[in-house]
Design an enzyme around this catalytic site. Structure first.
Site, PDB file in Angstrom:
ATOM      1  N   HIS A  86       0.846  -1.193   0.000  1.00 30.47           N
ATOM      2  CA  HIS A  86       0.000   0.000   0.000  1.00 30.47           C
ATOM      3  C   HIS A  86       0.882   1.244   0.000  1.00 30.47           C
ATOM      4  CE1 HIS A  86      -4.062  -1.776   0.547  1.00 30.47           C
ATOM      5  NE2 HIS A  86      -3.317  -2.807   0.920  1.00 30.47           N
ATOM      6  N   TYR A 354       3.956  -5.062  10.920  1.00 32.30           N
ATOM      7  CA  TYR A 354       3.727  -3.623  10.808  1.00 32.30           C
ATOM      8  C   TYR A 354       4.817  -2.863  11.566  1.00 32.30           C
ATOM      9  CZ  TYR A 354      -1.044  -3.735   8.843  1.00 32.30           C
ATOM     10  OH  TYR A 354      -2.140  -3.874   8.036  1.00 32.30           O
TER      11      TYR A 354
END
Length: 378
Positions: A86, A354
């Site tokens: 992304h 993450y």
């Protein structure tokens, strides 16, 4: 190949998603689409494999999270300062106006009647920050709710109603099976077929995805949290919940134009928001006994009770730069009191990778965002 001792990163999909083109629920139909869905939430590959026990560190040739992430950098190249998946996106700001209805199932302050600030990010799946917009590329909406009292609620959603894999191991296998061959640039159909034979849950999930073709743009997309969470109310009662944000139509607004412009999805979002805010309804779906909380490939029955917890209004988008969502880690396990992670094995793995991705890009020099708000509006 980047050095193996670098910190791990969010993994990326090698091929864009094309849900509208999936075939029927057959192995042949799935083969046409499996490579395309290789990265549907591929934010997590390195962490998934690590959490599932696939990655070790006992020998120099073992696949570690940093080496796994480095291999994905080989797919897209290295783009300093950008997310590994992304990568292309816009920061956003707005508010969440709670109706108070969510307080029936969750004691989190965010569900009390009132308003809180929201930081968000619109994005496209993939590791290329300058990729061309396509209508069937997976779209993301990440949100950070400033709950107050030092608490936050973060969620990273996509425009697919289910995930394609139920376990870290399955996700890892699919990524390997979807790796493009150097001679054709496409996945090996035999490897894909073998994967699908072992994973009927992926084929079933792809059928669900196919039933909801992508909308025209970001403004009219629904976004789904995919994983289940436990909500606990002030009386101590807990229920499993999944959530979605559903666009609230604004008086006769025209659909975004179909364009061949490189950034047309983002450009249209910028132009619409320059004229009016965009609003989504936050819908909580309440699970019942027997509904899977550990399998994101399986939709819950449409008959399940829902609660409209409030509205998310995005008032502006910004070119990514210091001080906005560019530097936010949208870890889905950052939760306020009243919300806890379920037994879905993907959640802990997402959190771990993450963090690695954030650490990696935080130490890298930053490049200008591909999408420039001022340039579009000038």
């Amino acid at each position: 190949m980047q050095p193996a001792d670098r910190d791990g990163a969010q993994a990326d999909e090698p091929i864009e998603t094309t849900p509208a083109r999936f075939g029927a629920l057959t192995r042949r139909g799935a083969l046409l689409g499996i490579g395309a869905v290789a990265g549907v939430a591929a934010v997590d590959v390195g962490g998934f494999a690590y959490a599932g026990g696939w990655l070790g560190s006992s020998g120099p040739d073992d696949l570690t999270p940093p080496r796994f992430a480095d291999r994905f950098e080989q797919v897209y190249g290295r783009h300093d300062g950008f997310r590994r998946n992304h990568a292309k996106g816009l920061s956003a700001t707005g508010t969440f106006d709670s109706t108070g209805a969510g307080a029936a199932v969750c004691r989190a302050a965010v569900f009390r009647a009132g308003s809180v600030g929201v930081v968000g990010r619109f994005s496209l799946g993939g590791g290329l920050p300058d990729q061309s917009d396509k209508p069937d590329t997976v779209r993301g909406l990440a949100l950070l709710f400033d709950v107050g009292g030092g608490q936050q609620w973060r969620t990273a959603m996509i425009n697919f109603p289910v995930f394609t894999d139920s376990t870290p191991e399955g996700f890892y296998e699919r990524m390997l099976a979807s790796k493009p061959r150097p001679d054709t640039g496409k996945p090996d159909p035999q490897k894909l077929a073998a994967f699908l034979d072992r994973h009927p849950e992926t084929v079933a999930a792809m059928k669900v995805i196919k039933q909801l073709p992508p909308s025209a743009g970001f403004a009219d997309s629904s976004f789904h949290g995919l994983n289940a969470f436990w909500f606990t109310n002030s009386a101590g009662a807990s229920v499993p919940v999944r959530w979605s944000v559903v666009p609230q139509a604004a008086g006769g607004a025209a659909a975004p134009p179909i364009s061949v412009g490189k950034d047309y999805l983002f450009d249209d979002l910028i132009r619409v928001l320059a004229q009016r805010p965009l609003t989504w309804r936050l819908v909580l779906t309440i699970g019942e006994p027997g509904d899977p909380t550990n399998d994101a490939t399986k939709p819950w029955p449409a008959s399940r009770r829902t609660i409209e917890a409030g509205s998310i209004t995005i008032t502006a988008v910004q070119t990514e730069e210091a001080g906005n969502a560019r530097d936010v880690n949208f870890d889905p396990t950052v939760l306020p009191d009243g919300i806890t992670a379920s037994d879905d094995p993907l959640l802990a793995a997402r959190s771990a990778v993450y963090a690695r991705s954030f650490s990696r890009r935080a130490e890298e020099p930053k490049s200008p965002s591909e999408v420039n708000v001022r340039q579009v509006l000038s």
